[in-house]
Design an enzyme around this catalytic site. Sequence first.
Site, PDB file in Angstrom:
ATOM      1  N   CYS A   1       6.517 -11.384 -11.281  1.00 44.35           N
ATOM      2  CA  CYS A   1       5.344 -11.476 -10.397  1.00 44.35           C
ATOM      3  C   CYS A   1       4.373 -10.344 -10.713  1.00 44.35           C
ATOM      4  CB  CYS A   1       5.750 -11.304  -8.928  1.00 44.35           C
ATOM      5  SG  CYS A   1       6.773 -12.595  -8.250  1.00 44.35           S
TER       6      CYS A   1
ATOM      7  N   LYS B   1      10.960   8.544  -6.527  1.00 43.35           N
ATOM      8  CA  LYS B   1      10.650   7.721  -5.356  1.00 43.35           C
ATOM      9  C   LYS B   1      11.738   6.671  -5.213  1.00 43.35           C
ATOM     10  CE  LYS B   1       7.620   4.301  -7.376  1.00 43.35           C
ATOM     11  NZ  LYS B   1       6.364   3.709  -7.562  1.00 43.35           N
TER      12      LYS B   1
END
Length: 419
Positions: free
Chosen positions: A115, A160
């Site tokens: 995507c 992160k």
Amino acid sequence: MDKFRVQGPTKLQGEVTISGAKNAALPILFAALLAEEPVEIQNVPKLKDVDTSMKLLSQLGAKVERNGSVHIDARDVNVFCAPYDLVKTMRASIWALGPLVARFGQGQVSLPGGCTIGARPVDLHISGLEQLGATIKLEEGYVKASVDGRLKGAHIVMDKVSVGATVTIMCAATLAEGTTIIENAAREPEIVDTANFLITLGAKISGQGTDRIVIEGVERLGGGVYRVLPDRIETGTFLVAAAISRGKIICRNAQPDTLDAVLAKLRDAGADIEVGEDWISLDMHGKRPKAVNVRTAPHPAFPTDMQAQFTLLNLVAEGTGFITETVFENRFMHVPELSRMGAHAEIESNTVICHGVEKLSGAQVMATDLRASASLVLAGCIAEGTTVVDRIYHIDRGYERIEDKLRALGANIKRVKGE
């Protein structure tokens, strides 16, 4: 390209059986490369990305077959490169890299597709493997990893929170020499499921589901039988389908404790919800939902993969609701499409302000990514008139037989074969 033609409005009600989780099945399929004995994986959804992954494992030399369960025998893997023609449609193929370099000392994967929602870089995968002692080169569109001997355990602090990179590091560390600690690890249920699969094969992992995962390396992993957990996003999608159509639904083969944040928001929207060990029921008692404020963030907060569905819920709800997306940029591509159906929304930076309308009207719309396309199909179910959803190959990547399941709930939906 195939399309969906949906005739509305319909009230969606009945029972639906939830499939296995795509986001657990894919890392588990690739983690099977670590096993020196055959594995059987149950409850694997029938999806395009799963088929692509199985094809990729076969190309690497694994024996892969599906008869209900997926059986993988990776003893004879003798190819260490995941080529572009298979990888281009699917980001998950990066998960082949960690197991290949951990078990065979080498691996290369073409930079992945999937995507197009914002930047999903592979840097965190690469730096994790480098900290475990792998040498990484980027050449001709490939990520190439190698190591002399075994990988070495390391204390890795993630820059992160990343589900993908947590999977890569955890899988590679199972066969590393010594102990690996992953700090700021992702806590998603699919990470826990992947860890539990590896433990079934003989890995020593603790702390999965917290932000600190500890892996003690072992020399080899064996075989085993494992059942993939139910898909929480598919579950949430069907719960929203019933909520927006003022219907009622029971989701079977579900896992309620993976959906706490979503269920809380559905209750805020006015849904009457009950849960059992492996089922969830939702009943709107014929009422229109109330708008809710949602902020996406890594698990256990509200999942980004449910953002598009709740945007739709707010757009047909009573009142005004704010949806803030903090995980991916560029993830509001469904909003202009829903506006074509009569929705009232404004996008301000990473927030959609949704002004609920009484009804939507059918229109021709285009799917842009997996979850956005699901929201367009649901919108078609409750809109007046005919909705045609184009580019539904996105949906086939993540939802097993969505049209059959919606039809069983009363939707009037047909797949129209493309040219």
